[in-house]
Write an enzyme that holds these catalytic residues in place. Structure first.
Site, PDB file in Angstrom:
ATOM      1  CG  MET A 285      -1.832   1.177   1.336  1.00 37.78           C
ATOM      2  SD  MET A 285      -2.985   1.275  -0.060  1.00 37.78           S
ATOM      3  CE  MET A 285      -3.221   3.047  -0.117  1.00 37.78           C
ATOM      4  CD  GLU A 286      -1.382   3.560  -3.255  1.00 36.57           C
ATOM      5  OE1 GLU A 286      -2.406   4.035  -3.773  1.00 36.57           O
ATOM      6  OE2 GLU A 286      -1.199   2.334  -3.093  1.00 36.57           O
ATOM      7  CG  HIS A 319       2.477  -0.746  -8.200  1.00 33.58           C
ATOM      8  ND1 HIS A 319       1.832  -0.833  -9.407  1.00 33.58           N
ATOM      9  CD2 HIS A 319       1.521  -0.419  -7.285  1.00 33.58           C
ATOM     10  CE1 HIS A 319       0.545  -0.572  -9.233  1.00 33.58           C
ATOM     11  NE2 HIS A 319       0.331  -0.325  -7.945  1.00 33.58           N
ATOM     12  CD  GLU A 320       2.221  -0.391  -3.665  1.00 28.74           C
ATOM     13  OE1 GLU A 320       1.528   0.643  -3.517  1.00 28.74           O
ATOM     14  OE2 GLU A 320       1.766  -1.427  -4.193  1.00 28.74           O
ATOM     15  CG  HIS A 323       0.553   4.154  -6.292  1.00 36.33           C
ATOM     16  ND1 HIS A 323      -0.414   4.548  -7.181  1.00 36.33           N
ATOM     17  CD2 HIS A 323       0.353   2.817  -6.102  1.00 36.33           C
ATOM     18  CE1 HIS A 323      -1.163   3.521  -7.526  1.00 36.33           C
ATOM     19  NE2 HIS A 323      -0.717   2.451  -6.883  1.00 36.33           N
ATOM     20  CD  GLU A 342      -3.746   0.947  -7.759  1.00 40.65           C
ATOM     21  OE1 GLU A 342      -2.685   0.504  -8.236  1.00 40.65           O
ATOM     22  OE2 GLU A 342      -3.859   1.285  -6.565  1.00 40.65           O
TER      23      GLU A 342
END
Length: 883
Positions: A285-286, A319-320, A323, A342
Site C-alpha cells: 500500500m502506497e 509500483h508503490e 504512486h 492503478e
C-alpha cells in the site's frame, strides 16, 4: 496499491462512499450520482493512545463549506462499527448529531468549524485487516478503500483532501518504533510511554493515512534527489529479517532514480519508510511516505527467494513508490476512477521492470498474466470496464481489469503517441492536476493535449467491457498484399451492443525466402472493418501482427502451420516469436481437446511443434531467459478460453500428452540444454537466471515423457541446490510424481525452513499446484496441518488460491474441488470477507465449462448465496456470478 498476486501455473506458466448497505442486499453506487462533498477539511489532527486491545483516537477536523458543492448544514462522517465517546464543535459539547446506520451526521450552523470526536477501538479483534489492526504484537493500518472509517469518524472518500498532523503515544517496551505519514517533527518520553508527532504537508485523502507501531529494526540508507534533496530511506522489519532487506532497499533507490529520469518525478519528503507486515490482504500500500508491505514483497535472499520473488519485490517496490505521484500527489476523485492511479502506475512499474531486466521477457510475462486472469474476467459474469459505471462493494473492483487492462489501455496511447509525445502528455497531466482529486477523463485529456492526439473515440476503451476480437486475413495479388481486419467487441453483462474502438496494431510482412522484412509498421483499426494495402511483394509474405502485444485483443486468423513454424523460428520481434509458438501449440490443443484432430493430422501437428521447439532449443543467438519463455506451453485456462465450452479434463490430458511427446522427440536437445545450464554458477544476472529457468523447463518435459529420469534429475538438482529457484523448481516437479523422492524432499523442505512463514507458504503452494493425481486429497490434508490458519491471508492464498489455479485438481469430475473452495469461502467470509470474495471468480466461470461440471459449480455458488449473514464483498461476487 498492489493487489495480491495469483500463484503461477505449476508448469511455470453521490457521496458515493456514504450509502448505507444491508449485508444481504448491497445498494448500488453509480458514477453518474457523484456530487462534490458539501464540506472541505483543510486540516486533520489525530491523537492515538495506542494499545493492542484498546486504542483511543481523538480526531480534530477543521472544516469549511465547499463553495463548489451544493450547500448543506449537515456533514456526514463515515464510520464502521464505531461509537462516538464525545463530539465537540468549536470546543463545546454538541448535541446536534445523530447516527444514520454506521455514519455520524452532524449539523453545523456556520461557515467553518472545528470538530473533535473521540472513539475507542480494539485492534486485536480486527480480523478483517482493514483500519487499525494487530499483527503479531504490532499495530498497523490498511485504509484503502474504506478502512479509515474503522478508525475514526471522517468523510472517508477520496475527493476530501486534508493535511494531517498525528501524535502517537504508546508503551516504549511494546511499541519502540512509532511511524506515520510524512516527516517526524517531534518526539518525547512520558514515563514508561513515549510519543512521536508526524506532519505530512501534502494534502491527501483518508485512504492514504498510515500508522505503524511495534518492535522493529530498520535497514537505513539515503538518496539524493535530482534537485539535491537528501532523503532518509528505511525498510522496517522484525528482528531477524534484516539480512533479507538489501534487495528491497536497492529496488527502492533504483525506483527513485528511474522515476526522475523517465518521468521527471522527484520525491518530495525528507523521509521514506517501508514496513513489512506478515498479516496483509494486499501486496502493498502506497501510503504517503509510509508504504506498508506484505512481507512477501520485502524479504529476499538466494536461499529463501526465487528469481520470481526477486522480480516481484522490485516490481512492487517500484509500483508503490511510483504512486507518490500517480496516486498520491494526484489522487482519484472517486473510486470509479481507480484505474487513473492503478492502471497508470502498473504501466510505470512494467516499464521500470523492463528497463531493469529483460524487456521482451517482461512483456511476455505481463501478457501471460493478462490472458490468464483478465481475459477470463472480461469474458465472464464479472466483466466490467476499466472505469465502471456502478458498483456495490468497492473492494471487489480491485481487479485485473482495473490494474492490468488499465495499464494496457494507457500503453496503447503511448504506442500511438510515441515515447516523447507521451512524456509531454504525462508532464502536462502532473502539472495540471498536482494536489487534486482527478478523473480518468482528466488524464486522457492531458495526453490528448500534450501528445497532439485526438482521443475522442479512444475513450470507448474506458467505457466498454470485453476483449475485442480482431479477425485477420492477408490476400496477395500481383505485387500487392492486402491486410483485411475486422473487429468485434463481444457482449458483456449490461452491455449487449458495442462500438468499434481504435486498436493500434504493430505488424511486419516477412519475405519467405530471405526471412527478413522491410520494417515494422503501425496501423490503427478504428472502424468495424478496414483494409490496408502494401506494395512490393512478388510472393505472398508472412504476416507478423500485434507485435509487442500492441493492443489487448484476441487475434483470430486462419494461418498455415508452416507460417507459424516460420515465425516461431525467425521472427525478430521476441513477443511475436513467443506468440507464434503459443498459437501453434494452442491450435493443436484446442483441436485435440474438441476431437477435431485425426491421428494423421495429430502426428503432423506434433511434428511441426517439435520442429519449432527444436529451433528454439538450439538457437545460439537466443538468451536463456527468452528460451525459457518459448519453451512454455500455453496454460490450461488460456486454452479453455479459446473454446465456447471447455472440458478441463480433456484439456489436461491433451496438454500432458503433447508435453510427453515433445519430451520424447527432443530428449537429446533438452538434456544437452540441461547439462549446459547446470554449469552456470548462481548469480542474479540475466544469464544465470535464464540458465535456472531452462533447467526447470527441461524437468517439466522430462516429468511428462520419462518420469523416472525426471525424478532422478530433480532429486539431484534439489540436493545440490545453492538457491531457492533451483530447489523450488526441482521440488515442483517432484511434487507431481508419486515417488519416495517426492516424500523425502517435501519433508526435508519443511524441516529446513520450518519457522520461515514465506517459505512454508511455498511448501503449501507447491503441493496445491502439483500435477500429482492425488493433489486434491493432499490439499484437504494440508487444510488440517498445524501450520495452516485462516487468519493469515498469505497462508490461505498459498494453499487454496494455488489449488483454485490448478485446473486438473480444481475441476475434479465429481465436483469435490468446487465443494472445497465453497467451504473455504463460507468459513473465511466471517473472518476476512475481502479475501473470501477473491475465491468466488473461479467458480463463476461455470458458463464456459462442460455441462456436468458447470452444474456442480453453479450448485456451489447457490449454496454460498443461501448462507445467512454473507458479507457485502462475497454477496456481490456470488450474485453477479450466478447472474
Amino acid at each position: 496499491m498492489d493487489i495480491a498476486r495469483t500463484p503461477a501455473n505449476p508448469d511455470g506458466n453521490p457521496e458515493m462512499a456514504d450509502a448505507a448497505h444491508a449485508p444481504s442486499e448491497p445498494s448500488t453506487i453509480r458514477r453518474e450520482d457523484y456530487r462534490p462533498f458539501a464540506w472541505i477539511v483543510p486540516e486533520t489532527r489525530l491523537e492515538f493512545d495506542l494499545g493492542l486491545e484498546s486504542t483511543r483516537v481523538t480526531a480534530r477536523l477543521t472544516v469549511a463549506r465547499n463553495p463548489k458543492a451544493d450547500p448543506s448544514p449537515v456533514i456526514r462522517l463515515n464510520g464502521d462499527g464505531l461509537t462516538a465517546d464525545s463530539v465537540l464543535v468549536d470546543g463545546e459539547p454538541s448535541s446536534a448529531w445523530a447516527m444514520d446506520g454506521d455514519n455520524l451526521l452532524l449539523t453545523l450552523p456556520g461557515e467553518a468549524h472545528e470538530i473533535a470526536i473521540a472513539t475507542e477501538i480494539d485492534p486485536s479483534s480486527n480480523s478483517q485487516l482493514m483500519g487499525l489492526y494487530a499483527s503479531n504484537g504490532m499495530l498497523c493500518t490498511q485504509c484503502e478503500a474504506e478502512g479509515f472509517r474503522r478508525i475514526t469518524f471522517f468523510p472517508d472518500r477520496p475527493d476530501v483532501l486534508s493535511t494531517y498532523t498525528v501524535r502517537m503515544r504508546g508503551a516504549k517496551a511494546q511499541f519502540p518504533v512509532l511511524l506515520c505519514n510524512g516527516n517526524r517533527v517531534a518526539t518525547g518520553e512520558d514515563g514508561e510511554a513515549h510519543w512521536a508527532e508526524w506532519h505530512d504537508p501534502w494534502p491527501k485523502p483518508s485512504y492514504l493515512f498510515a500508522l505503524v507501531a511495534g518492535d522493529l529494526v530498520a535497514r537505513t540508507d539515503r538518496f539524493a534527489t535530482m534537485s539535491g534533496r537528501d532523503v532518509e530511506l528505511n525498510v522496517y522489519v522484525r528482528d531477524g529479517d534484516l539480512d533479507r532487506t538489501e534487495h528491497a532497499m536497492e529496488s527502492l533507490k533504483r525506483s527513485m532514480k528511474w522515476d526522475e529520469e523517465v518521468f521527471g518525478r522527484e520525491y518530495d519528503l525528507d523521509l521514506f519508510n517501508i514496513v513489512a507486515v506478515s498479516d496483509f490482504n494486499m501486496g502493498a500500500m502506497e501510503n504517503k511516505g509510509l508504504n506498508v508491505f506484505n512481507t512477501k514483497y520485502v524479504l529476499a535472499d538466494p536461499d529463501t527467494a526465487t528469481d520470481g520473488d526477486f522480480d516481484g519485490i522490485e516490481g512492487v517496490i517500484g509500483h508503490e513508490y511510483f504512486h507518490n505521484w500517480s496516486g498520491n500527489r494526484i489522487t482519484c476523485r472517486d473510486w470509479f476512477q481507480l484505474s487513473l492511479k492503478e492502471g497508470f502506475t502498473v504501466l510505470r512499474d512494467q516499464l521500470f521492470s523492463a528497463d531493469m531486466g529483460s524487456e521482451p521477457v517482461k512483456r511476455i510475462e505481463d501478457v501471460r498474466v493478462l490472458r490468464s486472469v483478465q481475459f477470463p474476467e472480461d469474458s465472464g459474469p464479472l466483466a466490467h470496464p476499466i472505469r465502471p459505471d456502478s458498483y456495490r462493494e468497492i473492494n471487489n473492483f480491485y481487479t485485473s481489469t482495473v490494474y492490468n487492462k488499465g495499464a494496457e489501455v494507457i500503453r496503447m496511447m503511448r504506442t500511438m503517441a510515441g515515447e516523447e509525445r507521451f512524456r509531454k502528455g504525462t508532464d502536462l497531466y502532473f502539472d495540471r492536476h498536482d494536489g487534486e482529486a482527478a478523473t480518468c477523463e482528466d488524464f486522457v485529456t492531458a495526453i490528448e493535449d500534450g501528445a497532439g492526439l485526438d482521443l475522442t473515440q479512444f475513450r470507448l476503451w474506458y467505457a466498454q467491457a470485453g476483449t475485442p476480437k480482431v479477425s485477420v486475413s492477408l490476400d496477395h495479388q500481383g505485387d500487392k498484399a492486402t491486410l483485411r481486419l475486422k473487429q468485434v467487441v463481444p457482449p458483456t453483462p449490461g452491455q449487449p451492443d458495442k462500438q468499434p474502438m481504435p486498436i493500434p496494431l504493430k505488424l511486419a510482412l516477412f519475405d519467405r525466402e530471405s526471412g527478413t522484412h522491410a520494417g515494422e509498421e503501425l496501423v490503427v483499426l478504428d472502424t468495424a472493418e478496414a483494409a490496408f494495402a502494401f506494395d512490393g511483394f512478388a510472393s505472398k509474405p508472412v504476416l507478423s501482427i500485434n507485435r509487442t502485444f500492441s493492443a489487448p485483443v484476441t487475434i483470430e486468423r486462419s494461418v498455415e502451420r508452416e507460417e507459424l513454424v516460420f515465425l516461431a523460428a525467425r521472427d525478430d520481434d521476441p513477443f511475436a516469436r513467443y506468440e507464434a509458438m503459443q498459437e501453434l501449440t494452442t491450435g493443436h490443443l484446442v483441436a485435440a481437446a474438441t476431437g477435431e484432430l485425426g491421428e494423421t493430422e495429430r502426428e503432423a501437428s506434433v511434428s511441426d511443434i517439435a520442429e519449432a521447439l527444436r529451433a528454439v532449443l538450439t538457437d545460439a543467438a537466443l538468451d536463456d531467459l527468452m528460451r525459457g519463455e518459448l519453451m512454455l506451453l500455453p496454460g490450461q485456462t488460456y486454452i479453455a478460453e479459446q473454446m465456447l465450452v471447455a472440458d478441463p479434463g480433456r484439456i489436461h490430458a491433451e496438454r500432458e500428452a503433447l508435453k510427453a511427446e515433445l519430451g520424447k522427440q527432443l530428449r537429446s536437445e533438452l538434456h544437452a540444454l540441461y547439462e549446459r545450464a547446470e554449469q552456470v554458477p548462481y548469480s542474479l544476472d540475466l544469464a544465470a537466471r535464464g540458465a535456472r529457468k531452462v533447467k526447470t523447463q527441461v524437468l517439466v518435459y522430462a516429468a511428462a515423457s520419462d518420469p523416472a529420469k525426471a525424478v532422478e534429475l530433480a532429486a539431484h538438482q534439489y540436493d545440490r541446490a545453492d538457491n531457492m529457484t533451483d530447489r523450488q523448481g526441482a521440488l515442483m516437479v517432484l511434487a507431481g510424481i508419486d515417488s519416495a523422492e517426492r516424500t523425502g524432499r517435501l519433508l526435508d523442505f519443511y524441516n529446513r525452513y520450518q519457522g520461515n512463514a514465506l517459505v512454508i507458504d511455498k511448501w503449501f503452494a507447491l503441493q496445491a499446484m502439483s500435477l500429482h493425481p492425488q493433489a486434491l486429497q493432499h490439499v484437504k490434508a494440508l487444510g488440517d496441518h498445524a501450520d495452516f490458519t485462516l487468519k493469515n491471508p498469505n497462508r490461505v492464498r498459498s494453499l487454496y488460491m494455488a489449488f483454485a489455479g490448478n485446473p486438473h485438481a480444481f475441476h475434479a469430475a465429481n465436483g469435490e474441488g468446487y465443494r472445497m473452495v465453497a467451504d473455504l469461502i463460507l468459513a473465511l467470509d466471517p473472518i476476512n470477507p475481502q479475501t473470501a470474495a477473491r475465491f468466488v471468480p473461479p467458480l463463476g466461470r461455470w458458463r464456459r465449462i462442460e455441462p456436468v461440471r458447470a452444474a456442480l459449480m453453479r450448485a456451489e455458488l447457490e449454496r454460498i448465496a443461501a448462507a445467512p449473514k454473507l458479507s457485502r464483498d462475497t454477496h456481490e461476487q456470488v450474485s453477479r456470478s450466478l447472474g
